[in-house]
Design a protein around this motif. Sequence first.
Motif, PDB file in Angstrom:
ATOM      1  N   GLN A  66       0.840  -1.184   0.000  1.00 58.73           N
ATOM      2  CA  GLN A  66       0.000   0.000   0.000  1.00 58.73           C
ATOM      3  C   GLN A  66       0.884   1.247   0.000  1.00 58.73           C
ATOM      4  OE1 GLN A  66      -2.762   0.109   3.229  1.00 58.73           O
ATOM      5  NE2 GLN A  66      -3.542   2.132   2.703  1.00 58.73           N
ATOM      6  N   VAL A  67       0.621   2.146  -0.919  1.00 64.72           N
ATOM      7  CA  VAL A  67       1.401   3.361  -1.029  1.00 64.72           C
ATOM      8  C   VAL A  67       0.869   4.410  -0.050  1.00 64.72           C
ATOM      9  CG1 VAL A  67       2.088   5.244  -2.546  1.00 64.72           C
ATOM     10  CG2 VAL A  67       1.921   2.919  -3.444  1.00 64.72           C
ATOM     11  N   GLN A  68       1.789   5.042   0.650  1.00 69.26           N
ATOM     12  CA  GLN A  68       1.404   6.133   1.551  1.00 69.26           C
ATOM     13  C   GLN A  68       2.253   7.358   1.242  1.00 69.26           C
ATOM     14  OE1 GLN A  68       1.640   4.590   5.634  1.00 69.26           O
ATOM     15  NE2 GLN A  68      -0.586   4.554   5.658  1.00 69.26           N
ATOM     16  N   LEU A  69       1.604   8.501   1.217  1.00 69.37           N
ATOM     17  CA  LEU A  69       2.274   9.781   1.024  1.00 69.37           C
ATOM     18  C   LEU A  69       1.872  10.683   2.182  1.00 69.37           C
ATOM     19  CD1 LEU A  69       1.537  10.327  -2.775  1.00 69.37           C
ATOM     20  CD2 LEU A  69       3.625   9.417  -1.762  1.00 69.37           C
ATOM     21  N   VAL A  70       2.865  11.253   2.850  1.00 74.75           N
ATOM     22  CA  VAL A  70       2.586  12.093   4.002  1.00 74.75           C
ATOM     23  C   VAL A  70       3.270  13.445   3.801  1.00 74.75           C
ATOM     24  CG1 VAL A  70       2.777  12.355   6.495  1.00 74.75           C
ATOM     25  CG2 VAL A  70       2.409  10.081   5.504  1.00 74.75           C
ATOM     26  N   GLU A  71       2.453  14.483   3.683  1.00 72.35           N
ATOM     27  CA  GLU A  71       2.980  15.831   3.519  1.00 72.35           C
ATOM     28  C   GLU A  71       3.233  16.471   4.884  1.00 72.35           C
ATOM     29  OE1 GLU A  71      -0.325  15.435   0.304  1.00 72.35           O
ATOM     30  OE2 GLU A  71      -0.045  14.932   2.424  1.00 72.35           O
ATOM     31  N   SER A  72       4.188  17.383   4.912  1.00 69.71           N
ATOM     32  CA  SER A  72       4.461  18.166   6.111  1.00 69.71           C
ATOM     33  C   SER A  72       5.083  19.485   5.705  1.00 69.71           C
ATOM     34  CB  SER A  72       5.388  17.405   7.062  1.00 69.71           C
ATOM     35  OG  SER A  72       6.625  17.142   6.430  1.00 69.71           O
ATOM     36  N   ALA A 122       1.447  13.906  -4.832  1.00 69.69           N
ATOM     37  CA  ALA A 122       0.886  12.736  -5.489  1.00 69.69           C
ATOM     38  C   ALA A 122       1.975  12.041  -6.282  1.00 69.69           C
ATOM     39  CB  ALA A 122      -0.259  13.138  -6.406  1.00 69.69           C
ATOM     40  N   THR A 123       1.798  10.746  -6.452  1.00 66.43           N
ATOM     41  CA  THR A 123       2.734   9.979  -7.245  1.00 66.43           C
ATOM     42  C   THR A 123       2.043   9.506  -8.515  1.00 66.43           C
ATOM     43  OG1 THR A 123       4.204   8.054  -7.249  1.00 66.43           O
ATOM     44  CG2 THR A 123       2.233   7.878  -5.913  1.00 66.43           C
ATOM     45  N   ALA A 124       2.729   9.703  -9.630  1.00 68.60           N
ATOM     46  CA  ALA A 124       2.133   9.369 -10.917  1.00 68.60           C
ATOM     47  C   ALA A 124       2.234   7.879 -11.200  1.00 68.60           C
ATOM     48  CB  ALA A 124       2.834  10.165 -12.017  1.00 68.60           C
ATOM     49  N   SER A 125       1.574   7.468 -12.249  1.00 68.72           N
ATOM     50  CA  SER A 125       1.570   6.063 -12.629  1.00 68.72           C
ATOM     51  C   SER A 125       2.682   5.732 -13.615  1.00 68.72           C
ATOM     52  CB  SER A 125       0.215   5.688 -13.235  1.00 68.72           C
ATOM     53  OG  SER A 125      -0.085   6.555 -14.311  1.00 68.72           O
ATOM     54  N   SER A 126       3.546   6.722 -13.905  1.00 65.94           N
ATOM     55  CA  SER A 126       4.667   6.473 -14.807  1.00 65.94           C
ATOM     56  C   SER A 126       5.863   7.332 -14.404  1.00 65.94           C
ATOM     57  CB  SER A 126       4.270   6.804 -16.253  1.00 65.94           C
ATOM     58  OG  SER A 126       4.148   8.209 -16.419  1.00 65.94           O
ATOM     59  N   ARG A 127       6.951   7.194 -15.139  1.00 66.81           N
ATOM     60  CA  ARG A 127       8.171   7.933 -14.827  1.00 66.81           C
ATOM     61  C   ARG A 127       8.122   9.379 -15.342  1.00 66.81           C
ATOM     62  NH1 ARG A 127      12.423   4.989 -13.234  1.00 66.81           N
ATOM     63  NH2 ARG A 127      13.852   6.638 -13.905  1.00 66.81           N
ATOM     64  N   ALA A 128       7.304   9.622 -16.338  1.00 71.16           N
ATOM     65  CA  ALA A 128       7.292  10.932 -16.996  1.00 71.16           C
ATOM     66  C   ALA A 128       6.433  11.934 -16.234  1.00 71.16           C
ATOM     67  CB  ALA A 128       6.767  10.773 -18.420  1.00 71.16           C
ATOM     68  N   ILE A 129       6.853  13.193 -16.285  1.00 73.04           N
ATOM     69  CA  ILE A 129       6.072  14.217 -15.598  1.00 73.04           C
ATOM     70  C   ILE A 129       4.743  14.426 -16.312  1.00 73.04           C
ATOM     71  CG2 ILE A 129       8.042  15.409 -14.612  1.00 73.04           C
ATOM     72  CD1 ILE A 129       7.766  17.485 -16.841  1.00 73.04           C
ATOM     73  N   THR A 130       3.758  14.824 -15.564  1.00 72.74           N
ATOM     74  CA  THR A 130       2.454  15.135 -16.111  1.00 72.74           C
ATOM     75  C   THR A 130       1.791  16.183 -15.236  1.00 72.74           C
ATOM     76  OG1 THR A 130       0.261  14.253 -16.623  1.00 72.74           O
ATOM     77  CG2 THR A 130       1.481  13.168 -14.860  1.00 72.74           C
ATOM     78  N   ILE A 131       1.011  17.051 -15.858  1.00 75.08           N
ATOM     79  CA  ILE A 131       0.293  18.069 -15.102  1.00 75.08           C
ATOM     80  C   ILE A 131      -1.156  17.646 -14.859  1.00 75.08           C
ATOM     81  CG2 ILE A 131       1.751  19.861 -16.086  1.00 75.08           C
ATOM     82  CD1 ILE A 131      -0.669  20.753 -17.750  1.00 75.08           C
ATOM     83  N   TRP A 168      -2.332   9.783  -3.571  1.00 68.17           N
ATOM     84  CA  TRP A 168      -2.331  11.147  -3.060  1.00 68.17           C
ATOM     85  C   TRP A 168      -2.123  11.161  -1.556  1.00 68.17           C
ATOM     86  CZ3 TRP A 168      -3.389  15.461  -6.261  1.00 68.17           C
ATOM     87  CH2 TRP A 168      -3.715  15.133  -7.585  1.00 68.17           C
ATOM     88  N   GLY A 169      -1.483  12.215  -1.080  1.00 65.40           N
ATOM     89  CA  GLY A 169      -1.365  12.419   0.348  1.00 65.40           C
ATOM     90  C   GLY A 169      -2.619  13.062   0.911  1.00 65.40           C
ATOM     91  N   GLN A 170      -2.605  13.302   2.215  1.00 65.77           N
ATOM     92  CA  GLN A 170      -3.776  13.853   2.880  1.00 65.77           C
ATOM     93  C   GLN A 170      -3.810  15.377   2.825  1.00 65.77           C
ATOM     94  OE1 GLN A 170      -1.023  13.086   4.432  1.00 65.77           O
ATOM     95  NE2 GLN A 170      -0.661  14.853   5.766  1.00 65.77           N
ATOM     96  N   GLY A 171      -2.706  15.985   2.450  1.00 65.21           N
ATOM     97  CA  GLY A 171      -2.642  17.428   2.293  1.00 65.21           C
ATOM     98  C   GLY A 171      -2.078  18.142   3.505  1.00 65.21           C
ATOM     99  N   THR A 172      -1.502  19.306   3.255  1.00 69.17           N
ATOM    100  CA  THR A 172      -1.010  20.167   4.325  1.00 69.17           C
ATOM    101  C   THR A 172      -1.445  21.601   4.020  1.00 69.17           C
ATOM    102  OG1 THR A 172       0.948  20.816   5.622  1.00 69.17           O
ATOM    103  CG2 THR A 172       1.266  20.546   3.249  1.00 69.17           C
ATOM    104  N   TRP A 198       2.946  18.088  -7.186  1.00 69.24           N
ATOM    105  CA  TRP A 198       2.277  18.860  -6.131  1.00 69.24           C
ATOM    106  C   TRP A 198       1.071  19.568  -6.754  1.00 69.24           C
ATOM    107  CZ3 TRP A 198       3.386  18.814  -0.989  1.00 69.24           C
ATOM    108  CH2 TRP A 198       4.634  18.296  -0.601  1.00 69.24           C
ATOM    109  N   PHE A 199      -0.020  19.495  -6.045  1.00 71.51           N
ATOM    110  CA  PHE A 199      -1.243  20.168  -6.451  1.00 71.51           C
ATOM    111  C   PHE A 199      -1.736  20.974  -5.251  1.00 71.51           C
ATOM    112  CE2 PHE A 199      -2.320  18.078 -10.499  1.00 71.51           C
ATOM    113  CZ  PHE A 199      -1.374  17.071 -10.493  1.00 71.51           C
ATOM    114  N   ARG A 200      -2.659  21.874  -5.486  1.00 75.24           N
ATOM    115  CA  ARG A 200      -3.237  22.631  -4.381  1.00 75.24           C
ATOM    116  C   ARG A 200      -4.716  22.912  -4.649  1.00 75.24           C
ATOM    117  NH1 ARG A 200      -0.060  28.449  -5.193  1.00 75.24           N
ATOM    118  NH2 ARG A 200      -1.196  29.133  -7.073  1.00 75.24           N
TER     119      ARG A 200
END
Length: 124
Positions: free
Chosen positions: A1-7, A97-106, A114-118, A36-38
């Motif tokens: 399970q992937v976890q992302l934690v922002e701080s 957030a982590t993408a589903s591939s190696r290439a950048i995407t907007i 996705w993380g829970q946000g800060t 990163w998104f907002r």
Amino acid sequence: QVQLVESGGGLVQPGVSLRLSCAASGRSFGGYAMGWFRQAPGKEREFVAAISASGRYKDYADSVKGRFTISRDNARNTAYLQMNSLKAEDTAIYYCATASSRAITILGHEYDYWGQGTQVTVSS
């Protein structure tokens, strides 16, 4: 399970800097692009910055270009967003957030975890 934690979020005055961190676990961090998104109150989520899996390629929203810098440390499984010269309009919840591939995407739909946000609040 992937976890992302922002701080690193907080309440700051206009003009100062903050650095957000995103600690990842659960899969090979270095194999995927990060973003990163907002989302500000009453507004839709928007793209802020993205970095390729290797860290070589980066992209930014026009609104933050020249002020924000995205980076990553694959050895530490962590991504960063350095935010300088903050403005009131930067106030939002920031998500990594982590993408589903190696290439950048907007595109948000191309990110699968996705993380829970800060919260970042810029106010005098």
